[in-house]
Design an enzyme around this catalytic site. Structure first.
Site, PDB file in Angstrom:
ATOM      1  CE  LYS A 157      -1.926   4.659   2.853  1.00 29.40           C
ATOM      2  NZ  LYS A 157      -3.034   4.962   3.759  1.00 29.40           N
ATOM      3  CD  GLU A 216      -0.923   0.158  -4.955  1.00 30.16           C
ATOM      4  OE1 GLU A 216      -1.241   0.034  -3.791  1.00 30.16           O
ATOM      5  OE2 GLU A 216      -1.651   0.704  -5.821  1.00 30.16           O
ATOM      6  CG  HIS A 228      -2.718  10.584  -9.213  1.00 26.17           C
ATOM      7  ND1 HIS A 228      -3.141   9.475  -9.910  1.00 26.17           N
ATOM      8  CD2 HIS A 228      -1.550  10.962  -9.809  1.00 26.17           C
ATOM      9  CE1 HIS A 228      -2.275   9.194 -10.854  1.00 26.17           C
ATOM     10  NE2 HIS A 228      -1.307  10.085 -10.828  1.00 26.17           N
ATOM     11  NE  ARG A 231      -7.448  10.428   5.230  1.00 21.15           N
ATOM     12  CZ  ARG A 231      -8.023  10.414   4.040  1.00 21.15           C
ATOM     13  NH1 ARG A 231      -9.303  10.697   3.911  1.00 21.15           N
ATOM     14  NH2 ARG A 231      -7.337  10.105   2.957  1.00 21.15           N
TER      15      ARG A 231
END
Lengths: 495, 179, 495, 179
Positions: A116, A200, A235, A292
């Site tokens: 990422k 993050e 999440h 995906r």
């Protein structure tokens, strides 16, 4: 086109992929673990190969066995579904090396977007804004603590290989970081076979808006509009819809262009999803690319009339995209509810077990991508998703009503499900207004319990059920039927 | 016939009278339910309660029946059965000195060994169900008497995973509270 | 909008109408006969009123009791579904007189179009061609014989009030006319409460193409494209699709305009269907107007994205049509298969009985409007329709494949069904080519039997089933289980 | 174990050998089926026959089992049971002098009365099932001995609706043919 495809996944998504395969005249190969001997994807396949024990590491994450199964059955391509090996670049590379077509992007693209942090750098170069955070993954707790301080708390731990909320944790203060990182890393390892995590900045109350993209090997890429995925628990998304309630034609054009730019900048091929967070001012930030088929792809299929799995297979076979951007039209509004085996009254705690009775909703505008059947033992080893219920109607309001009634019609006995809270979420005023943020449940539904307003009716049903079963006692220890009632062993009842 | 049912946290008493082959009246604290019913299948009863039809779907799970009405589940059992079991439970809770699995799950990590001293709240074992990990903690100060499971074991609810011997002074104190 | 609507019908169509009602916040009232105490429409309604004995004359055709039920429950409107009283002008008139809204055209329009001969005259005046035949209905066998000679054999007997193939007979020669008329008339009486019949010229090998129309009280009428309904057995449709394989943009425009012209000429309000026959040269003839919701309306909903029942309710409440002709867009291809309880190996003979096991097909593009459930006793008194399976996909070819696989996935045990012949019809070369005519089955599938190529597998399943049932003998008269095996009473087996 | 099954119009002999807990081999006229199976529910078996998986759905209806495979139904029973029943049937057919309901249906019209003379092929009664009317005809010349039903009656398959006494000369002739 391929003659035979192996689906390296299980449950509803394996079944859904096989549906399109057989419609295209492609033979299907299922793979399965010990716990999935009777799973729906095994029952629906043209061939089925046993992989190994129930633990994913011995079955759905075991590359050697999956590759062997493909070779042994003569499958020419492998569809990875979502989760498991779907975003694992080593697996895509293994397929490439073994002469099998991996139905997804090239391994190189998965690797670059799947890390990422690399993805964030690529996207930053293309001018799309990204969320502040780390530019490489890390496992050393000391380094992670330093990074967290630099970013500023609260921070979000994410699995570098991840998706689907697995391996994700919000950390509010430094003392909680260490155990959260260990736990997240372990969860990531088990889910993706890759323990890497990164940090993050945690954005407060964002909306989660993603764009479906499809791209072919000939340099064409189009987007199939957005999905709003803000309603989440732990999440993980539980309600998705399209169009997004906040979308304007101009914002859609800008975000769609950004999504296509990301696809082109990364050399993307096949179907993927570009995720953004949108803040309260309508500014959007690149989050990540899911390389995906997404869990929630059906809502895009409902509004566009396209079959995304068919497009995946066509593109993987080297064919060009069958449409240009201007051919893609949206019609109506679609909502997906994820039906999980979990108890929403107890912190969404998983609820595996045997499905005792099942009645699926049907009717106009209803689609249920279902991975269970009556009698099936929902395994403890895998994701708690039982099915995905999709409602499509002309307007958002109509789609909400359609979904609420479909949820009320949905009968699953034997495990607890997310259905009762989904009903309340959809019926709530903020949802109907479109005020959907990722902290929606924490804000509006803390310590949620259903409104149990029909207790008397439920008791009447209890009494009738007891009276109507042959062989059950019908009074204080009376009647000795053929079947021993549990009440007979406990003592007198119903006096 | 009289029923005392436990639904949610409450016990409710009903008096039921049969009314023909497919009906009954149910009274509770002065209010009266007039019920007609049709058995649709072994898990489905269609009721008309005071004129309003409703579908109820029913599954037995041990002592409890789960009744599903308009998407909402109700867990119901005979209050007597609950009382009996509840009393037993309370007694065993008073001397609880073990860590049990909260649900069907798989053991992921074991953080203590036999003989280890633990403080209340210490992490002792991590279990996973459906990809969600849960860390179980020590309920009191004590020492680990036995680890009954290994990593990878599949465990059912109530299974004792780890025995902990409670530090003696506290145990006595607790006992006196529970009396 | 109405607060409460009574649905004067049963099974799948009553359930389907109630689905839309509840999505609109309208309470629903079901009515039912003795045989339907456990029918699906009773289970799904907000209220249910018992009408009377199973014979339709005492229940679903009993106007007094239905009107009473509406008044007693406070329903403001009645949706008649299809069949029964749906096209009965007396019933619509009764509703009007009693202050109840009949969800359909005004009684006057039903009367004029329902008398198929009056309809033919109206249409002839608007310049649309009609099939040669009688201009009034008749019950005198002598007069009918004269008319038949005038028209020329073969002739077609049709119920003046009819639809759905009931009361219809083809007569090849004069000597068969009398008994055919009596039988047709009796069937019409029982189906519609009206024994009137008339004769039309029998057109050889026509295609049956119909246009869905919707019209409001404010003079607006639009069509929702065509449906091809050529595949029939006993003059009743079993496969419908849209678009029609023969349709061209120019023919669609002309036929659509003719359909709207018929609607306007007749003062039409609400949803209806204008039926045409199309001959091999592409010339079209007006056949009749069905002044009701059509069995096959779902395929139009799939390609247009509209909810026709919602439009019916809106228009009946006096609201204007929510769209103009140019707003109606078609997307993809939809096919409906009617799943009847009948034995296609024995002349489509009805097969009532108890549903022992049921698994409905699901997945992308699949809709099943279903009137049964496992355990339901399919009554002998009513239409043999169990459900309507609809497949929607991007192209005709894809829709055919999708439907074939859905049919193979559809498990109905306990009654014979049309599923095996539907599979063969869809798989046949002429169907795939689009060569669909009303004599399709007689031409291509006379004395049809399924290809039973898996007899050995079936025998293996038989043996496994027998061995796996506890309490069944497992050898020559051995084992005396708790349950007496039928084989034990007959003698030794399986030696 | 040996089986003689009737499927469609044919009788087929199988020799079955168990192979482990969930497998068997079936041989028939030299060809061999290697079968693994999983019982999914009381009406569903998943088989792998010579490596190819297939779902079979099974319902019992008296002596017969209906097996549904890929949308196609197979009616199967033990050939012995069929033979026994079949011989009985043939005997009764030889002296048949009644008109029976072909399926569950409702009597719509009765076209004859007791004592009426009928010729072979004459319409005698009309029944209806699911809105489809069927006219039943006299199987031979004769006279109506009894009308056993009334208009509106619901009748099950095999129920004798009308008894007809066969005209004597023809009956004798037929008997000699059937011998």
């Amino acid at each position: 086109m391929f003659r035979k495809v192996l689906v390296a996944n299980r449950g509803e998504i394996a079944r859904r992929v096989m549906n399109t395969c057989r419609e295209m005249g492609i033979a299907t190969v299922a793979v399965y673990s010990e716990a999935d001997r009777k799973a729906v994807h095994v029952l629906k396949a043209d061939q089925a190969v046993y992989l190994g024990e129930s633990d994913p590491a011995h079955s759905y994450l075991n590359m050697d066995r999956i590759i062997d199964a493909a070779k042994q059955t003569g499958a020419q391509a492998i569809h990875p579904g979502y989760g498991f090996l779907a975003e694992n670049p080593q697996f895509a590379e293994r397929c490439e090396l073994e002469g099998l077509v991996f139905i997804g992007p090239p391994s190189q693209v998965i690797r670059e977007l799947g890390d990422k942090t690399t993805a964030r750098r690529t996207v930053m170069r293309s001018g799309v804004p990204v969320i502040p955070g780390m530019t490489r993954s890390e496992s050393d707790p000391v380094v992670l603590a330093e990074e967290a301080s630099g970013i500023g708390y609260p921070v979000l731990i994410k699995a570098a290989a991840g998706g689907g909320g697995k391996g994700m944790r919000t950390v509010a203060s430094p003392e909680d970081l260490r155990e959260a990182c260990i736990s997240a890393s372990s969860e990531a390892e088990r889910a993706f076979g890759d323990a890497s995590i990164y940090l993050e900045k945690y954005l407060p109350r964002p909306r989660h808006v993603e764009f479906q993209i499809v791209a072919d090997r000939h340099g064409h890429a189009v987007h199939l509009f957005e999905r709003e995925c803000s309603i989440q628990r732990r999440h993980q998304k539980i309600i998705e819809e399209t169009p997004s309630p906040i979308m304007t034609p101009s914002l859609r054009e800008r975000m769609g262009a950004a999504a296509v730019a990301v696809a082109k900048a990364s050399g993307y091929v096949n179907a993927g999803t570009v995720e953004f967070l949108v803040d309260r001012e309508g500014a959007f930030y690149f989050l990540e690319v899911n390389t995906r088929l997404q869990v929630e792809h059906p809502i895009t299929e409902m509004i566009t009339g396209l079959d995304i799995v068919r497009i995946q297979l066509e593109v993987a076979a080297g064919n060009p995209l069958p449409m240009a951007q201007e051919d893609v039209r949206s019609r109506g509004h679609a909502i997906e509810c994820r039906i999980y085996a979990e108890d929403p009254e107890k912190g969404f705690y998983p609820s595996p077990g045997r499905i005792i009775h099942l009645e699926e909703p049907t009717g106009p505008g209803i689609r249920n991508d279902c991975g269970i059947y009556a009698g099936f033992q929902v395994p403890v080893e895998y994701d708690p998703i039982l099915s995905k219920l999709i409602a499509h109607a002309q307007t958002r309001e109509q789609a909400i009503e359609r979904m609420i009634h479909a949820l009320r019609d949905y009968v699953i006995l034997g495990v607890r499900t997310s259905i009762p809270i989904l009903i309340d979420l959809l019926e709530s005023a903020p949802f109907r207004k479109g005020d959907t943020f990722t902290d929606f449940i924490d804000t509006h539904f803390p310590d949620w319990k259903p409104d149990r307003s029909e207790e008397d009716v439920a008791c009447a049903a209890f009494i009738i059920d007891e009276l109507s079963r042959p062989g059950k006692a019908q009074g204080a220890g009376a009647h000795a039927g053929a079947v021993q009632s549990p009440w007979q062993t406990i003592g007198p009842w119903g006096r | 016939m009289d029923y005392r049912l436990k639904i949610g946290e409450r016990a409710v008493s009903f008096h039921a009278e049969r009314k023909g082959a497919h009906g009954m009246t149910l009274s509770r604290e002065g209010s009266l339910l007039d019920v007609d019913y049709t058995i649709i299948s072994s898990h489905h009863v269609h009721l008309t309660v005071n004129g309003s039809p409703v579908n109820a779907y029913i599954a037995e799970d041990g002592d409890t029946r789960t009744v599903l009405i308009r998407g909402i589940t109700y867990s119901i059992e005979h209050a007597d059965a609950f009382d009996n079991r509840g009393r037993g439970k309370k007694r065993s809770q008073a001397v609880q000195q073990d860590i049990t699995a909260p649900m069907p799950s798989v053991v992921i990590r074991i953080l203590v060994s036999e003989g280890d001293a633990v403080s209340q709240g210490d992490n002792v074992i991590v279990v996973s169900a459906m990809k969600m990990e849960t860390t179980l903690t020590a309920p009191f100060d004590g020492s680990v008497r036995a680890v009954n499971v290994a990593v990878g074991d599949k465990v059912m609810p109530g299974r004792i995973l780890i025995d902990i011997d409670r530090t003696v002074e506290q145990a006595i104190e607790d006992e006196s509270h529970s009396g």
